[in-house]
Design a protein around this motif. Structure first.
Motif, short mmCIF file in Angstrom:
data_model
loop_
_atom_site.label_atom_id
_atom_site.label_comp_id
_atom_site.label_asym_id
_atom_site.label_seq_id
_atom_site.Cartn_x
_atom_site.Cartn_y
_atom_site.Cartn_z
N GLU A 139 1.36 -45.40 -75.75
CA GLU A 139 1.23 -46.62 -74.94
C GLU A 139 2.10 -47.77 -75.44
N VAL A 140 2.45 -47.80 -76.74
CA VAL A 140 3.28 -48.90 -77.26
C VAL A 140 4.73 -48.48 -77.48
N ALA A 141 5.04 -47.21 -77.20
CA ALA A 141 6.40 -46.71 -77.44
C ALA A 141 7.36 -47.23 -76.38
N ASP A 142 8.61 -47.42 -76.78
CA ASP A 142 9.65 -47.80 -75.83
C ASP A 142 10.16 -46.59 -75.07
N PHE A 143 10.19 -45.46 -75.78
CA PHE A 143 10.63 -44.21 -75.15
C PHE A 143 9.72 -43.08 -75.61
N ILE A 144 9.32 -42.24 -74.66
CA ILE A 144 8.52 -41.05 -74.98
C ILE A 144 9.34 -39.87 -74.50
N GLY A 145 9.41 -38.82 -75.30
CA GLY A 145 10.21 -37.68 -74.86
C GLY A 145 10.05 -36.48 -75.75
N ASP A 146 10.84 -35.44 -75.43
CA ASP A 146 10.89 -34.27 -76.30
C ASP A 146 12.05 -34.47 -77.28
N SER A 147 12.35 -33.46 -78.09
CA SER A 147 13.35 -33.62 -79.15
C SER A 147 14.72 -34.02 -78.62
N ASN B 32 13.53 -56.77 -83.65
CA ASN B 32 14.48 -56.00 -82.84
C ASN B 32 14.34 -54.50 -83.18
N ALA B 33 13.11 -54.03 -83.04
CA ALA B 33 12.78 -52.63 -83.36
C ALA B 33 12.52 -51.85 -82.07
N VAL B 34 12.74 -50.55 -82.15
CA VAL B 34 12.44 -49.66 -81.03
C VAL B 34 11.51 -48.56 -81.55
N ILE B 35 10.51 -48.21 -80.74
CA ILE B 35 9.60 -47.13 -81.12
C ILE B 35 9.88 -45.92 -80.23
N LEU B 36 10.25 -44.82 -80.88
CA LEU B 36 10.46 -43.55 -80.19
C LEU B 36 9.26 -42.66 -80.50
N ALA B 37 8.61 -42.15 -79.48
CA ALA B 37 7.41 -41.33 -79.71
C ALA B 37 7.53 -39.99 -79.01
N HIS B 38 7.13 -38.94 -79.72
CA HIS B 38 7.11 -37.61 -79.12
C HIS B 38 5.88 -37.47 -78.23
N ALA C 133 7.83 -42.20 -84.15
CA ALA C 133 6.46 -41.67 -84.14
C ALA C 133 6.56 -40.20 -83.77
N GLY C 134 6.71 -39.39 -84.80
CA GLY C 134 6.88 -37.95 -84.63
C GLY C 134 6.75 -37.32 -85.99
N VAL C 135 7.57 -36.31 -86.28
CA VAL C 135 7.52 -35.67 -87.59
C VAL C 135 8.84 -35.87 -88.33
N HIS C 136 8.86 -35.45 -89.59
CA HIS C 136 9.93 -35.80 -90.52
C HIS C 136 11.32 -35.42 -90.02
N PHE C 137 11.48 -34.19 -89.51
CA PHE C 137 12.82 -33.76 -89.10
C PHE C 137 13.35 -34.61 -87.95
#
Length: 315
Positions: A38-46, A23-29, A64-68
């Motif tokens: 391609e495997v992210a559930d949501f792609i977006g800006d900050s 039950n995980a979600v992948i957020l990618a910048h 899937a982005g950077v630390h902050f």
């Protein structure tokens, strides 16, 4: 070559299975590698990703982005497990604003409202009155009473752009993103000579001389929208080159040219080395092992949540 493709497809399939099991979600910048997008559930800006992080019902958030960005997701979801594929995926802009030095500046100007760009550490957020992103920064600045002086940190380029847009004088922290400061005006104008009908679009983290020649200045999502809705068919894009993957998907019939960097490199464009530290393999490993995890102290999360909440209310 075939083996690499099979590996990629297999890894992506394993990631999708793990997401379902856990039950995980992948957020990618938008700046992530295409195989991660391609495997992210949501792609977006900050801003978009902060909203998705606040709304998710998943037990595990993989950022899937950077630390902050992962820190922000944790602040918005203190009881959830938040993972980052590579803990070393930092941010030159966030690093340019050390908390001790910023605290000293704030103490010198106690009457100032502190507005910080979301591209900063959790500790800097605790020293802020309100957080903003490039999508909503103008609205946030305009929400502060005109008689109230403002400290804006950490991005001086975005700060200067906002001063011009809002007419507000602000005390700017001297920070910048190395990716957005890497664009070469001379090389950009050379490319423009070859494509005189092109629209130049730029992120406001870019230096002033780049923004002055741009036909459109806006956030990552703003740039995507502009390219989709514009009648023009050729664009020179001055932001991190990772955006071109999603942009080209949106407008397959249009020509997109990455703005050239000052340094000679393999892609002749500007890439964020921190964003590219995340790989599909690391994404799979972190979801499988549920590590590395973002751990923040409760008190820090509570303090940092307040300025983020204010931003969300205004957005």
């Amino acid at each position: 070559m075939e083996k690499t493709v099979n590996n990629k497809v297999n890894l992506q399939e394993q990631v999708r299975k793990l997401k379902e099991q856990k039950n995980a979600v992948i957020l990618a910048h938008y700046y992530q590698e295409p195989e991660i997008q391609e495997v992210a559930d949501f792609i977006g800006d900050s801003l978009e990703l902060a909203k998705k992080a606040a709304q998710t019902t998943a037990d595990i958030i993989v950022f899937a982005g950077v630390h902050f960005m992962a820190e922000t997701a944790k602040i918005l979801n203190p009881s959830k497990k938040v993972l980052l594929p590579d803990l070393k995926a930092g941010c030159s802009l966030a690093d340019s604003c050390p908390p001790d030095a910023f605290r000293k500046l704030k103490e010198k100007y106690p009457d100032h409202a502190v507005v910080t760009y979301i591209n900063c550490s959790a500790e800097i957020k605790t020293l802020s009155d309100i957080v903003c992103t490039s999508s909503n920064a103008e609205r946030i600045i305009n929400s502060i009473p005109k008689e109230k002086p403002i400290i804006f940190a950490p991005d001086k380029n975005l700060g200067r752009y906002l001063m011009e847009k809002t007419g507000r004088k602000m005390l700017l922290w001297d920070g910048a993103c190395i990716v957005h400061e890497a664009f070469s005006l001379d090389k950009l104008l050379e490319v423009y000579k070859q494509h005189p009908s092109a629209m130049i679009i730029a992120h406001p983290e870019s230096e002033d001389h780049i923004l002055k020649v741009a036909n459109y200045v806006g956030s990552t999502s703003g740039m995507l929208h502009y390219v989709k809705s514009s009648e023009h068919d050729t664009f020179i894009v001055a932001t991190e080159a990772g955006i071109l993957y999603q942009m080209q998907k949106d407008v397959p019939h249009k020509t997109l040219i990455p703005a050239p960097a000052k340094e000679d490199n393999t892609c002749a464009c500007s890439e964020c080395a921190f964003m590219k530290m995340n790989t599909l393999q690391k994404l799979y490993n972190c979801l499988k092992n549920e590590d590395p995890e973002i751990i923040l102290e409760k008190e820090l999360m509570e303090k940092a949540h307040k300025p983020i909440k204010k931003m969300m209310e205004l957005s």
